[in-house]
Structure formats: C-alpha cells, structure tokens
Motif scaffolding. Structure first.
Motif, PDB file in Angstrom:
ATOM      1  N   ARG A   1     -13.980  35.133  14.015  1.00 15.01           N
ATOM      2  CA  ARG A   1     -14.800  34.248  14.558  1.00 15.01           C
ATOM      3  C   ARG A   1     -14.638  34.213  16.098  1.00 15.01           C
ATOM      4  NH1 ARG A   1     -11.706  30.728  10.311  1.00 15.01           N
ATOM      5  NH2 ARG A   1     -12.054  32.533   9.082  1.00 15.01           N
ATOM      6  N   LEU A   2     -15.735  33.862  16.522  1.00 11.43           N
ATOM      7  CA  LEU A   2     -16.058  33.701  18.068  1.00 11.43           C
ATOM      8  C   LEU A   2     -16.299  32.402  18.463  1.00 11.43           C
ATOM      9  CD1 LEU A   2     -16.242  35.265  20.815  1.00 11.43           C
ATOM     10  CD2 LEU A   2     -18.703  35.688  20.146  1.00 11.43           C
ATOM     11  N   PHE A   3     -15.558  31.867  19.266  1.00 16.01           N
ATOM     12  CA  PHE A   3     -15.863  30.397  19.689  1.00 16.01           C
ATOM     13  C   PHE A   3     -15.251  30.115  21.244  1.00 16.01           C
ATOM     14  CE2 PHE A   3     -12.024  29.855  17.902  1.00 16.01           C
ATOM     15  CZ  PHE A   3     -11.430  28.671  18.147  1.00 16.01           C
ATOM     16  N   PHE A   4     -15.727  28.910  21.662  1.00 17.72           N
ATOM     17  CA  PHE A   4     -15.266  28.536  22.857  1.00 17.72           C
ATOM     18  C   PHE A   4     -14.126  27.400  22.689  1.00 17.72           C
ATOM     19  CE2 PHE A   4     -19.261  29.837  24.678  1.00 17.72           C
ATOM     20  CZ  PHE A   4     -18.990  30.572  25.774  1.00 17.72           C
ATOM     21  N   MET A   5     -13.120  27.275  23.344  1.00 15.73           N
ATOM     22  CA  MET A   5     -11.954  26.573  23.276  1.00 15.73           C
ATOM     23  C   MET A   5     -11.207  26.338  24.473  1.00 15.73           C
ATOM     24  SD  MET A   5      -9.064  28.923  22.507  1.00 15.73           S
ATOM     25  CE  MET A   5      -8.569  29.269  20.905  1.00 15.73           C
ATOM     26  N   ALA A   6      -9.933  25.650  24.279  1.00 15.23           N
ATOM     27  CA  ALA A   6      -9.182  25.510  25.405  1.00 15.23           C
ATOM     28  C   ALA A   6      -7.483  25.571  24.729  1.00 15.23           C
ATOM     29  CB  ALA A   6      -9.106  24.396  26.419  1.00 15.23           C
TER      30      ALA A   6
ATOM     31  N   CYS B   1     -20.931  38.632  21.710  1.00 18.88           N
ATOM     32  CA  CYS B   1     -19.668  38.341  22.575  1.00 18.88           C
ATOM     33  C   CYS B   1     -20.287  38.540  24.252  1.00 18.88           C
ATOM     34  CB  CYS B   1     -18.725  39.580  22.362  1.00 18.88           C
ATOM     35  SG  CYS B   1     -17.962  39.487  20.806  1.00 18.88           S
ATOM     36  N   ALA B   2     -21.130  39.534  24.569  1.00 20.38           N
ATOM     37  CA  ALA B   2     -21.483  39.621  25.881  1.00 20.38           C
ATOM     38  C   ALA B   2     -22.386  38.471  26.339  1.00 20.38           C
ATOM     39  CB  ALA B   2     -22.125  41.046  26.340  1.00 20.38           C
TER      40      ALA B   2
ATOM     41  N   ALA C   1     -12.834  32.672  22.803  1.00 22.73           N
ATOM     42  CA  ALA C   1     -11.641  33.424  21.774  1.00 22.73           C
ATOM     43  C   ALA C   1     -12.405  33.927  20.501  1.00 22.73           C
ATOM     44  CB  ALA C   1     -10.570  32.455  21.461  1.00 22.73           C
ATOM     45  N   ILE C   2     -11.808  35.003  19.955  1.00 22.94           N
ATOM     46  CA  ILE C   2     -12.152  35.525  18.767  1.00 22.94           C
ATOM     47  C   ILE C   2     -10.664  35.388  17.818  1.00 22.94           C
ATOM     48  CG2 ILE C   2     -12.764  37.608  17.258  1.00 22.94           C
ATOM     49  CD1 ILE C   2     -14.186  38.712  19.672  1.00 22.94           C
ATOM     50  N   GLY C   3     -10.912  34.845  16.761  1.00 20.44           N
ATOM     51  CA  GLY C   3     -10.109  34.472  15.854  1.00 20.44           C
ATOM     52  C   GLY C   3      -9.994  35.451  14.628  1.00 20.44           C
ATOM     53  N   GLY C   4      -9.000  35.936  14.376  1.00 24.24           N
ATOM     54  CA  GLY C   4      -8.741  36.785  13.048  1.00 24.24           C
ATOM     55  C   GLY C   4      -7.283  37.551  12.954  1.00 24.24           C
ATOM     56  N   GLY C   5      -7.286  38.323  12.156  1.00 21.86           N
ATOM     57  CA  GLY C   5      -6.183  39.290  11.983  1.00 21.86           C
ATOM     58  C   GLY C   5      -5.208  38.654  10.926  1.00 21.86           C
TER      59      GLY C   5
ATOM     60  N   ARG D   1      -4.547  34.995  14.705  1.00 25.93           N
ATOM     61  CA  ARG D   1      -4.277  34.690  15.897  1.00 25.93           C
ATOM     62  C   ARG D   1      -5.705  34.517  16.717  1.00 25.93           C
ATOM     63  NH1 ARG D   1      -3.889  39.935  15.568  1.00 25.93           N
ATOM     64  NH2 ARG D   1      -4.711  41.326  17.141  1.00 25.93           N
ATOM     65  N   TYR D   2      -5.495  33.983  17.920  1.00 26.62           N
ATOM     66  CA  TYR D   2      -6.694  33.989  18.731  1.00 26.62           C
ATOM     67  C   TYR D   2      -6.435  35.058  19.965  1.00 26.62           C
ATOM     68  CZ  TYR D   2      -8.074  29.782  16.381  1.00 26.62           C
ATOM     69  OH  TYR D   2      -8.312  29.012  15.541  1.00 26.62           O
ATOM     70  N   ASP D   3      -7.438  35.991  20.195  1.00 32.02           N
ATOM     71  CA  ASP D   3      -7.533  36.768  21.225  1.00 32.02           C
ATOM     72  C   ASP D   3      -8.521  36.173  22.240  1.00 32.02           C
ATOM     73  OD1 ASP D   3      -5.832  38.901  20.352  1.00 32.02           O
ATOM     74  OD2 ASP D   3      -7.450  39.721  19.043  1.00 32.02           O
ATOM     75  N   ILE D   4      -8.173  35.900  23.499  1.00 34.65           N
ATOM     76  CA  ILE D   4      -8.925  35.491  24.532  1.00 34.65           C
ATOM     77  C   ILE D   4      -9.812  36.518  24.985  1.00 34.65           C
ATOM     78  CG2 ILE D   4      -9.100  34.173  26.625  1.00 34.65           C
ATOM     79  CD1 ILE D   4      -8.011  32.692  24.266  1.00 34.65           C
ATOM     80  N   ILE D   5     -11.040  36.583  25.192  1.00 37.88           N
ATOM     81  CA  ILE D   5     -11.767  37.609  25.670  1.00 37.88           C
ATOM     82  C   ILE D   5     -12.412  37.146  27.038  1.00 37.88           C
ATOM     83  CG2 ILE D   5     -12.173  38.592  23.512  1.00 37.88           C
ATOM     84  CD1 ILE D   5     -15.044  37.712  23.690  1.00 37.88           C
TER      85      ILE D   5
END
Length: 194
Positions: A8-13, A62-63, A163-167, A171-175
């Motif tokens: 899942r892809l979203f904006f966050m802090a 994502c782009a 960020a993309i959440g998963g795994g 966890r969140y991977d910041i892209i």
C-alpha cells in the motif's frame, strides 16, 4: 492476495527514532505495553497519515505520487498529543490512539496542499480528511478509557514522506521524502516530551 498482504502506497510523516523510543518508554510507564502485548503496532511504523492508500501500486502510480510529493510546499507543524484513548468505535476492531490537542493551522495547510496536488494529478480518490493522531494499535484486545497526557507529548512534523507498506513483518519503505519549510508560528515554549 489478501488485502492485508497487499502493498500500500500513501503519504505520511514518521517521527524520529529518539521520539519513538521516548514515547515507547511512556507506554511502558503507563503499563499500556503489557495490556497491548502483541497488538501494539510496531513502534518503528508509527506515523501520521496524509492520504488514503493505493493498494498494489503500479510503477506509474509510484512515479506520479513522487511528482505530487515534490510539488507540495508547506510549513512544518508541531502536534501536542494530550491523550490516549481506545473506544470500540469500529465493529470488530478497537484502535488505541494518541490524539493531539486541536488542529494546528500548519497541519491543516499541509493536509490541504497534499489533497490539492493529489486532485490535480488525478488522485482525488485517495485524498483524506485525517486529524492529528497516531495509532498505537489497530487490533487492541479491549477498550481503553481516556488517559490524559500532562504534559502533552510534542512532535514537530518537518518532513513529508511517500511510503509503501508491506512485508512480513509489516514495515514501511520510504520511497520519497521532502523537507517541509520552517514552522511559521512555533509554540512560544517548546514543552518537554514528558
């Protein structure tokens, strides 16, 4: 693929690690870690959302959202979490949440910037009206009466992330990350964390 397993892809802090460590220590002092046990959302994943999620995002999505993030120009903002609660407000799920006092003007402006740029880029469906909060558990075992935090726990959001959440473990991977402008109207005094 189950909805839980989807990326899942979203904006966050996300707060800095030292803030997370101090807040985790507060939960221990309050005995909330023992009540939550494995239902505690991993502290390394604590965040403030600024959009809804895109499940199983494509490279193109994502782009496009990286472009949205780079277009956002907003000021940092300080949240003052003054309570933790956990009402049974969702059937079958109890969220324990740190909630902030009020909605700082800079928070509202940042959220509006994200929403506007998402809409201009054709992603209006993932714009959101979130409030200042941080979820500590998405699946608590029982409800939690309001706990007042005095003094409040302060966190200055100074960076917007994509960020993309998963795994497994999740966890969140910041892209993408973009520093925010200096806070326009910082608090007159910066209260200590505790």
């Amino acid at each position: 693929m189950s909805r839980i397993a989807e990326r899942r892809l979203f904006f966050m802090a996300m707060p800095p690690p030292a803030w997370v460590d101090d807040t985790r220590a507060l939960l221990v002092r309050l005995g909330l870690d023992k009540r939550l046990r494995s239902a505690l959302f991993a502290p390394a994943n604590w965040h403030q959302s600024f959009s809804e999620r895109i499940f199983s995002p494509t490279e193109e999505e994502c782009a496009a959202l990286l472009q949205v993030g780079s277009a956002v120009s907003a000021s940092s903002c300080t949240l003052h979490f003054n309570r933790i609660d956990g009402p049974a407000d969702m059937p079958g799920r109890i969220h324990w949440t740190m909630r902030a006092r009020g909605v700082p003007k800079a928070f509202a402006a940042l959220l509006q910037e994200v929403r506007d740029h998402l809409g201009h880029a054709g992603f209006g469906r993932i714009a959101t009206g979130v409030t200042p909060h941080m979820t500590l558990s998405y699946c608590a075992h029982d409800t939690l009466d309001k706990i007042v935090l005095d003094p409040p726990v302060a966190w200055t959001i100074d960076e917007l992330c994509l960020a993309i959440g998963g795994g497994n473990p999740y966890r969140y991977d910041i892209i993408g990350r973009w520093p925010l402008l200096p806070e326009i109207d910082p608090p007159a005094t910066q209260p200590g964390l505790f």
